[in-house]
Design a protein around this motif. Structure first.
Motif, PDB file in Angstrom:
ATOM      1  N   LEU A  36       0.861  -1.189   0.000  1.00 55.42           N
ATOM      2  CA  LEU A  36       0.000   0.000   0.000  1.00 55.42           C
ATOM      3  C   LEU A  36       0.891   1.231   0.000  1.00 55.42           C
ATOM      4  N   PHE A  37       0.777   2.042  -1.031  1.00 53.39           N
ATOM      5  CA  PHE A  37       1.628   3.218  -1.140  1.00 53.39           C
ATOM      6  C   PHE A  37       1.282   4.248  -0.067  1.00 53.39           C
ATOM      7  N   SER A  38       0.011   4.316   0.341  1.00 51.83           N
ATOM      8  CA  SER A  38      -0.407   5.280   1.357  1.00 51.83           C
ATOM      9  C   SER A  38       0.206   4.971   2.719  1.00 51.83           C
ATOM     10  N   ARG A  39       0.540   3.728   2.966  1.00 48.21           N
ATOM     11  CA  ARG A  39       1.098   3.340   4.270  1.00 48.21           C
ATOM     12  C   ARG A  39       2.575   2.985   4.183  1.00 48.21           C
ATOM     13  N   ASN A  40       3.133   2.960   2.970  1.00 48.11           N
ATOM     14  CA  ASN A  40       4.540   2.623   2.763  1.00 48.11           C
ATOM     15  C   ASN A  40       4.902   1.339   3.507  1.00 48.11           C
ATOM     16  N   ALA A  41       4.089   0.306   3.290  1.00 42.12           N
ATOM     17  CA  ALA A  41       4.284  -0.969   3.973  1.00 42.12           C
ATOM     18  C   ALA A  41       3.756  -2.098   3.102  1.00 42.12           C
ATOM     19  N   CYS A  42       4.149  -3.332   3.470  1.00 39.21           N
ATOM     20  CA  CYS A  42       3.672  -4.535   2.797  1.00 39.21           C
ATOM     21  C   CYS A  42       2.861  -5.364   3.783  1.00 39.21           C
ATOM     22  N   PHE A  43       1.784  -5.945   3.266  1.00 38.99           N
ATOM     23  CA  PHE A  43       0.874  -6.746   4.070  1.00 38.99           C
ATOM     24  C   PHE A  43       0.791  -8.129   3.438  1.00 38.99           C
ATOM     25  N   ILE A  44       1.038  -9.160   4.240  1.00 34.59           N
ATOM     26  CA  ILE A  44       1.166 -10.513   3.708  1.00 34.59           C
ATOM     27  C   ILE A  44       0.183 -11.449   4.403  1.00 34.59           C
ATOM     28  N   MET A  45      -0.434 -12.322   3.593  1.00 33.57           N
ATOM     29  CA  MET A  45      -1.295 -13.355   4.164  1.00 33.57           C
ATOM     30  C   MET A  45      -1.153 -14.639   3.360  1.00 33.57           C
ATOM     31  N   LYS A  46      -1.425 -15.737   4.011  1.00 33.02           N
ATOM     32  CA  LYS A  46      -1.422 -17.043   3.360  1.00 33.02           C
ATOM     33  C   LYS A  46      -2.660 -17.136   2.477  1.00 33.02           C
ATOM     34  N   ILE A  47      -2.517 -17.755   1.313  1.00 27.71           N
ATOM     35  CA  ILE A  47      -3.666 -17.937   0.425  1.00 27.71           C
ATOM     36  C   ILE A  47      -4.616 -18.943   1.063  1.00 27.71           C
ATOM     37  N   ASN A  48      -5.839 -18.504   1.243  1.00 22.00           N
ATOM     38  CA  ASN A  48      -6.905 -19.348   1.775  1.00 22.00           C
ATOM     39  C   ASN A  48      -7.815 -19.677   0.601  1.00 22.00           C
ATOM     40  N   LYS A  49      -7.876 -20.948   0.240  1.00 20.57           N
ATOM     41  CA  LYS A  49      -8.621 -21.352  -0.959  1.00 20.57           C
ATOM     42  C   LYS A  49     -10.119 -21.069  -0.857  1.00 20.57           C
ATOM     43  N   GLU A  50     -10.632 -20.865   0.357  1.00 24.03           N
ATOM     44  CA  GLU A  50     -12.048 -20.547   0.524  1.00 24.03           C
ATOM     45  C   GLU A  50     -12.361 -19.105   0.130  1.00 24.03           C
ATOM     46  N   TYR A 111       3.711  -6.641   7.542  1.00 22.57           N
ATOM     47  CA  TYR A 111       2.661  -6.939   8.519  1.00 22.57           C
ATOM     48  C   TYR A 111       1.971  -8.228   8.110  1.00 22.57           C
ATOM     49  N   GLN A 112       1.749  -9.115   9.065  1.00 22.10           N
ATOM     50  CA  GLN A 112       0.988 -10.325   8.819  1.00 22.10           C
ATOM     51  C   GLN A 112      -0.495  -9.981   8.914  1.00 22.10           C
ATOM     52  N   LEU A 113      -1.264 -10.478   7.972  1.00 20.92           N
ATOM     53  CA  LEU A 113      -2.700 -10.229   7.956  1.00 20.92           C
ATOM     54  C   LEU A 113      -3.449 -11.444   8.479  1.00 20.92           C
ATOM     55  N   ALA A 114      -4.532 -11.176   9.190  1.00 24.17           N
ATOM     56  CA  ALA A 114      -5.410 -12.239   9.681  1.00 24.17           C
ATOM     57  C   ALA A 114      -6.809 -11.969   9.150  1.00 24.17           C
ATOM     58  N   LYS A 115      -7.443 -13.020   8.624  1.00 23.93           N
ATOM     59  CA  LYS A 115      -8.793 -12.886   8.075  1.00 23.93           C
ATOM     60  C   LYS A 115      -9.756 -12.525   9.204  1.00 23.93           C
ATOM     61  N   THR A 116     -10.743 -11.696   8.881  1.00 24.81           N
ATOM     62  CA  THR A 116     -11.738 -11.274   9.851  1.00 24.81           C
ATOM     63  C   THR A 116     -13.087 -11.149   9.156  1.00 24.81           C
ATOM     64  N   GLU A 117     -14.109 -10.899   9.929  1.00 29.08           N
ATOM     65  CA  GLU A 117     -15.435 -10.645   9.380  1.00 29.08           C
ATOM     66  C   GLU A 117     -15.497  -9.192   8.915  1.00 29.08           C
ATOM     67  N   PRO A 118     -16.434  -8.847   8.012  1.00 25.39           N
ATOM     68  CA  PRO A 118     -16.583  -7.442   7.609  1.00 25.39           C
ATOM     69  C   PRO A 118     -16.784  -6.553   8.838  1.00 25.39           C
ATOM     70  N   LEU A 119     -16.119  -5.414   8.835  1.00 26.98           N
ATOM     71  CA  LEU A 119     -16.177  -4.507   9.969  1.00 26.98           C
ATOM     72  C   LEU A 119     -17.259  -3.450   9.778  1.00 26.98           C
ATOM     73  N   PRO A 120     -17.932  -3.065  10.861  1.00 24.40           N
ATOM     74  CA  PRO A 120     -18.987  -2.051  10.745  1.00 24.40           C
ATOM     75  C   PRO A 120     -18.420  -0.661  10.436  1.00 24.40           C
ATOM     76  N   ASN A 121     -17.227  -0.370  10.950  1.00 24.66           N
ATOM     77  CA  ASN A 121     -16.605   0.927  10.718  1.00 24.66           C
ATOM     78  C   ASN A 121     -15.397   0.718   9.810  1.00 24.66           C
ATOM     79  N   VAL A 122     -15.543   1.071   8.533  1.00 27.47           N
ATOM     80  CA  VAL A 122     -14.463   0.844   7.571  1.00 27.47           C
ATOM     81  C   VAL A 122     -13.571   2.070   7.409  1.00 27.47           C
ATOM     82  N   HIS A 123     -13.813   3.116   8.224  1.00 26.40           N
ATOM     83  CA  HIS A 123     -12.967   4.299   8.168  1.00 26.40           C
ATOM     84  C   HIS A 123     -11.541   3.890   8.536  1.00 26.40           C
ATOM     85  N   GLY A 124     -10.605   4.196   7.685  1.00 24.10           N
ATOM     86  CA  GLY A 124      -9.220   3.839   7.927  1.00 24.10           C
ATOM     87  C   GLY A 124      -8.803   2.526   7.284  1.00 24.10           C
TER      88      GLY A 124
END
Length: 143
Positions: A36-50, A111-124
């Motif tokens: 993400l260019f806005s955060r100048n960082a890389c975010f990585i997650m394992k491919i989840n086939k689901e 940064y390691q990413l973890a799957k989550t449910e949709p969030l009610p507040n998507v600001h940010g």
């Protein structure tokens, strides 16, 4: 978007000013990385086939969207990261993630990413992925 069948990689570049991103889907190593260019960082997650389509499925979906020429709402994968818990990539990391992700993320906080449910507040939250096919919503985990 570029699909490299030989190396099992999908490379996506989204150019949208502050919201620009580059995403690599490395099916050979089993990881997705987004810069993400806005955060100048890389975010990585394992491919989840689901939640992440197979390589051949991405190509088919892209072709269908292009030929249908209609607005399509993509599937979204919601993920979170913990601010302050980044690392810099090591040789061991790059062996696990692969050369394409190393080239994308070298020198940036990872940064390691973890799957989550949709969030009610998507600001940010930031959006990445493949426009009109697979959206990746990257949100900071709030304590």
């Amino acid at each position: 978007m570029t699909i490299d069948d030989k190396n099992h990689i999908v490379d996506v570049h989204v150019r949208s000013g502050l919201y620009s991103s580059d995403t690599i889907f490395d099916y050979k190593h089993g990881y997705v990385a987004t810069r993400l260019f806005s955060r100048n960082a890389c975010f990585i997650m394992k491919i989840n086939k689901e939640s992440i389509p197979e390589l051949h499925e991405i190509g088919r979906l892209a072709f269908e969207r292009q030929t249908m020429n209609t607005v399509y709402s993509p599937n979204n994968v919601w993920v979170q990261f913990q601010s302050g818990h980044s690392t810099l990539g090591t040789l061991k990391d790059w062996l696990v993630y692969g050369k394409a992700i190393e080239q994308l993320c070298t020198g940036l906080p990872l940064y390691q990413l973890a799957k989550t449910e949709p969030l009610p507040n998507v600001h940010g939250c930031a959006s990445a992925g493949i426009p009109s096919i697979l959206g990746i919503k990257i949100c900071e985990k709030l304590n």
